[in-house]
Every structure is written in C-alpha cells, then in structure tokens.
Scaffold this motif. Sequence first.
Motif, short mmCIF file in Angstrom:
data_model
loop_
_atom_site.label_atom_id
_atom_site.label_comp_id
_atom_site.label_asym_id
_atom_site.label_seq_id
_atom_site.Cartn_x
_atom_site.Cartn_y
_atom_site.Cartn_z
N UNK A 257 34.81 26.38 4.52
CA UNK A 257 33.91 26.49 5.67
C UNK A 257 33.46 27.93 5.87
N UNK A 258 34.41 28.86 5.71
CA UNK A 258 34.06 30.28 5.85
C UNK A 258 33.09 30.70 4.76
N UNK A 259 33.32 30.25 3.55
CA UNK A 259 32.44 30.60 2.43
C UNK A 259 31.04 30.05 2.65
N UNK A 264 25.28 30.20 3.16
CA UNK A 264 24.11 29.60 3.81
C UNK A 264 23.43 30.55 4.80
N UNK A 265 23.90 31.77 4.86
CA UNK A 265 23.30 32.73 5.79
C UNK A 265 21.88 33.05 5.35
N UNK A 266 20.91 32.98 6.28
CA UNK A 266 19.51 33.25 5.89
C UNK A 266 19.23 34.75 5.78
N UNK A 267 18.13 35.06 5.14
CA UNK A 267 17.62 36.44 5.07
C UNK A 267 18.67 37.41 4.51
N UNK A 268 19.28 37.01 3.44
CA UNK A 268 20.31 37.87 2.84
C UNK A 268 19.67 39.06 2.14
N UNK A 275 27.03 39.39 -3.60
CA UNK A 275 28.35 39.02 -3.08
C UNK A 275 28.52 37.51 -3.05
N UNK A 276 27.46 36.83 -2.68
CA UNK A 276 27.53 35.37 -2.63
C UNK A 276 27.65 34.76 -4.03
#
Length: 801
Positions: A257-259, A264-268, A275-276
């Motif tokens: 869930x943390x990953x 899924x974080x936008x605007x990376x 890192x992802x």
Amino acid sequence: MNATFYARTSDHGYETCVEHLSMTGCLAGGFAQSFGHLDDGLLAGLVHDLGKYSDAFQRRIQNPDHSGLVDHSTAGAMLLVQNGCPLVSMAVAGHHAGLADFGSQGELEGATYSGRMNKAFSAGDRNPLSLANEGKVQLHIPQSAFQKGTKLVSGTTSMDGQPKEQSFYTDMMLTRMLFSALVDGDRLDAEFFTSNRENRAEHRLLEHLKERLGPEALENGQMPTWSALRQASLAMSVECDAEDQSQIERLTKIIENKANQYLNKPNKKPLDIKRCELLAQCLAYGQNTSYGTGLYTLTAPTGSGKTISSIAFALKHAHTNNLQRVIYVIPYTSIIDQTVSQFEEIFGTDAVLPHYSEAPYQLKDESDMDETDLKRALAAENWNTPIVVTTAVQFFESLYSNKTSRCRKLHNIANSVIVFDEAQTLPVPYLRPCIRAITELVERYGSTAVLCTATQPELQPLFDESFNSGSVQIPEISPFTNDDRDSFRRVTIKRIGDVALDALADQLGNHEQVLCVVNTRKKAQYLYDRLAQDDAEGSFCLTTLQCAADRQRLLSGIRNRLDGGKTCRVVSTSLIEAGVDIDFPTAYREETGLDSIIQTAGRCNREGHHSASESMVYVFSTEGGCAPFLQQSIAAFRTTANSHSDLTADDAIRTYFKEILCLRDGNTASKLTGNDALDKYRILPLHRFDENMPFATIAKRFKLIDTPTVPVYIPLPDEGARLCKQLEHGDIDRTLFRKLGKYAVNVWPRHLEKLQSVGAILAVGRGKNAEEDCFILRDPDLYSSRLGLKLDDATADGIFV
C-alpha cells in the motif's frame, strides 16, 4: 521410582523435572525444525538437565541456602556422547556456561569440553550419569532417535575439482544453532513457570504446548512417550511458522500500500520516476517465485530510495518464500535511529525491534518501561519479531560467539531475509569470516542475503571460495544502468593535491556553508580553532572526542543553520559520513578510501537543489600523516584515481574494491585466498580439523570493534553528572553503563595515562562490577561541548578537586 523430582521452584510451587525436560525438549525441537534438526533439538532439551535427578540437586532445591551448587548439565552431555551425538552433547554441556573449546581427547582437567567429559567418566559410579540411570527417570528415547542424532558432517568437499581445506566450520555453526535452540527453549520454559509473562510473544505458544503435553501428567512426573513429544514439538513448529507467516503477510500488505502511494503519485519529477523504477523492480523480484532464497545484490546510488525499496523486496520475498522475518544489518549506530524511525512510521512500533546498545528501551530500568519497551526488551533476547534492525557488530559477533546471551537468537536467523545495508563497510580484517558466515546461512539455513549499497564491493571471488558449489551467480535486483545512475549524480569529485592545514582553513573560510572531513581528531580540532577565530557561532567540530549527547545536540544546530541559510562551516571526522541526513553545497575530504569519499559526497547537494557541476567535493592530502589502518585504503584510492577520471562510475568502484581485496600492507598479494589481511585474526583456520573446535577461542578473537580505547565519562550538567555520581558511589544497576554511553569519550591508552598522570580523571568501580576500571573526568576545563576532550591541554595546572 514413585518419588517426584523437581527442576526448579518459584513463589507458586515446584516445576517437575518431567515438565521442564518435556517443555524444553519440545521447544528446542520445534526451533531446530526451522533448519531441519527437530530430533536433535528434542534430544538436547530432554537430557539437558538430566543431572537434576541426582540426590544432591534435590537436596539443593529443597534447601538452597545450605546446599552447594550442583553440576546438572554434564549427565545429559555424557548420555549423548555415549550414544554418538557429539554436537548435541557439546550444546548441552554449554547451556549455562557457554560453548567451551573442545580440547584434546586425553585431557582430564581444565575448562574444555573434553576435560570435563573425561573427568566425569573417570569418576565411575560417582558420575552424574550413573545417578540418573538408577531408575529415577524414564526418558523413553528410542535408540533410533540417537542414531538420527547429528554426527560430524563436515569433510573434504571439492570445488572445481580441487579439494577444499578440511574444516569443522559447518559442524561448529550447527552446534551453535542447536545450542541457540536449546538455550531459548530452556529460558522460555523457566520464565513461563516462574513469572508467566503474558507480554512475551511466545506466551500463547507456551500455553498451547503445555496443554498438548497434558498439565496433570507433567505435574505428576509422567514422562510422555517419544512419539508424543515429537508430535507436540512438530505441532509447536507449525504454530510458530503460521504466526510468523501471518505477521509477514500483514506487513507485506502494508508495504504494498505504501509503495502504491509512491508509484501512483501524479506529476513525478525525473528523479522520482527513477526511484519508482527501483521500487517497482524490488516488488516484482520479491514476488517472483523464480527468485528463491539465495544471495542477491541491490546496487543503487544515494538518493534512490534504497531503504524503502530494500525493505519492500525483503518482505515480498519473505512472503513468497515462506520466510520468517527480515533482519536489517547496519554498520553504524548513527544510521540506525533514522532507519528505525522510517520503519516504525510505516509498520508501527510493535513490528520493529531496534537491537543496539543505545536503543531507548535499552536505557531504561524495567520499572520505567511501557508496554512497547518491555516487549522489545524481551524480543531482543531471541529476535522473535518480524523486523529486526541491528548492527553488524551484534549480528556477526553473535554468529561467532559461544555465550548463551549472544547465541540465544541464532536459530531465529534461519529462514530470514538479511539485508546488509552499506555492504561496502564489511570490515576488511574480518571479511573472509563474514562472507563465510553469510554463505553458511544461505546454503544451510534457508536464508536470503541482500548486499545493499551505492558502492558494491567486488566480493564474487570470496563467495566463490565459500560456497560448496564453487562459482555462484549473484543476481542484481536494481534495474539501473550506468546512464540511470548518472541521473542521480549530484556532485563533481575533484582532486586538488596537497594542501597545508592553514591554507585549508583559509579555503574553508571562503565558503558560507561547507563540510570538511579529515582523518584524525587532532586535525579536526586544529581546523575548528582556526575557523572559530573568525566566526565561533557558525563554526562546528564533530569528532569522537565529544560525547554522543553533545554530537547529537550540535547536529541539530547544524541542520537549523543550514535550513536557515546561515553561515555553517563544519569540520568532522568520518563519523558524519554514514547515514547522517545533512546537506551542504560544498564539501572537502581528506584522502581515504573511495567508498568513504563517496559517502562524504552523499552529504553534498543531498537534496539536489544545485547542478552536479557546481556542487564540488574536493579531495586533498595534507601534512600530519594518517593512521596505519588507512594506508591500504589510500593506496587503493590513488591507484583507482590515476586510471579513472570519473570516480563515481561503476568501473572505478569495481577497480577500487579489487585493489582493496588484493592489497596487503600496501603490496599486491599473490592471490586472493592467500591474503591474510582478509582474515587478520585467523578465524577460519581455527575451524580446521586439527584445531578441535575452539569455540571459546574463536569468540574471544572475533571482535569487530577491538580497539584498546577506554571510555572516560563526562559529567555534563543534569543527567551526565547524576549518572557519573551514581557510578562513583558504586550504585550500579543493569542499565547504568548503557545510559552512560552517550556521555563517554573513548581515549587511547597513552592519552589515558597522560590524563591520569596530571590527576584529570577519577578512577572508580574497582571490584564493584564486571566492567574494568571506569574513569570520570575531574577537570571541567579539559572538555568543551563544541570541541570535545582537549587531550593536548592536559597539565597539572587548574585541576578541579
């Protein structure tokens, strides 16, 4: 035969020998099942206290104040060696005093195992075994159980067609593991009977085990059959595994869930995307069933999120392969707090055990502990928790120890994922024994080892030497190419040659914010004095001549000044390099090993606010020489720097570590396996057949921190002064020295003699505790919180009395 024999007493009655032997046997067997030795563990537990059936011990338990100590472990060890189970016998013989050296077979005296056994057998009818065999105990052990018992398993194996050196290594590690299972089972049952701690993680397990064996029968001295004991032990093992798997599954869902929040974080930003990529690959490798237990590397640059990615791989891999826990091994205590905080934030405090001397719960008396502290203190005894964060010292010294307290946890290392953070810091003088221990855990104890670092050492030849199969494949988990690693580049490393200390101080003074790392405390203090002449408030010195309490306070002030854009010039020894979360625009590093230089570079432009071309790390040499232990690292760095323009590139790092592993006293060794520098204290040769299993000798030699320095305690206002006064008065309890640790400055013998000669320190504690003489600083003028202990200023003038 109708008499009842007792093993121990408590406020609520007596525990029968049958109950203690049955409970300990089933526990030890269940623990040993994790590495395939249930019968050996069960045998050890069933006979470990056989001597308690003697009349002498029963008199003692009825009237301890008027009866002497009774040897109650030799009898069981004798029974086992008579029936051809020498490794189990050694574990039983040492379950109180620790594993002794085997000694020579003809010995009749001395502290060795052979001396003890021979003396007992020569006693004839008076020996404890004969007393125990007078019909007072019915163990119901079939001869087939003894026949299954572990024999010597080491021998000559071949690697690429060549015979390996004959070694007891596997036998000795197995003996320690069986010893661990026995000691843990013995201590758990004793605690269960005497205090019945409900906050102990194993409490329900102990209750269920006793129910399986039948409480009334145990209390009436009715020994269960071997078959019933074996079934109970196996059921206990299954219950342990189920509990471990449940914990791992729960934590795996949390990290997934943390990953997903990161992924899924936008605007990376571009760095976030990289890192992802690492995180996604670690998750994918962790759940891939084709990546079974074994040895892996995780090579990723500083700032790539190694900590989160590595714990994600570890938990997914543990869940996929039915492993029991994750053990995170960290080289320095300065990094641990930061890692523990990250893990606690993600998984909660109940799931994480920080096991190192300065962990907060270790500094408390039991009466001051809250529920979490107490659970952690209990779990630290045997590492029965899903995530353990510990030091390399604790981990490796335990594997080579012979002591009950150190070895008790070993069986819980089996079937674990072990992440070695900053793997390049594995100590060169002990490198071959460390690699051999990792290999044994992977090959024979179902563990997975992950070497995690930004600067991966070239350890392939050492692993090839250690694995039975010879050449071994070590998969890389990281997805990064050389170009990918370039995207994390934040600094430019430049050599600037020789610089005099005064000229260096002038250069540092030209920067508003700068970090300078030097190789000696004396140089750091000198440079600080020069800088402080112009700006005392904005100048800082960090060395081990300051106690940890002052260093922590100074680091907080340094961060505040950096964040506030204020002048901040810091001179430090290497203690700032590993894991200290701090960010300077420019750094200087005295010549040392390339791995240390890259670690200093990790404190420069850490947050990536500037381009790599304008974030300079200057490498210099200066007058004053260097410590002998740095000469090999400096020689390897110079060879590498002369042939590689980019010192952060993979090929440069590989070249550097090849040089390190092939250098001995500055000279090229003829071959790696002959390099004594990688096993300086001859640990592995002590495992040869002709050395006769010297457990105690090895434990004494294997000390990763083995310097002759002595702590001088600084009575800083408030807590420091109070603790020093407590030490001076001899009011010493279990936690005093742990609490005093953050007020200690370690000094070399010659400096200690100088401080003593001028009356600057007070010697206390002689004969009052297990520690050697302790010293408290008497002259307050010799210590400054901003500079530390001023050894060169110690004179007979101005002594405070």
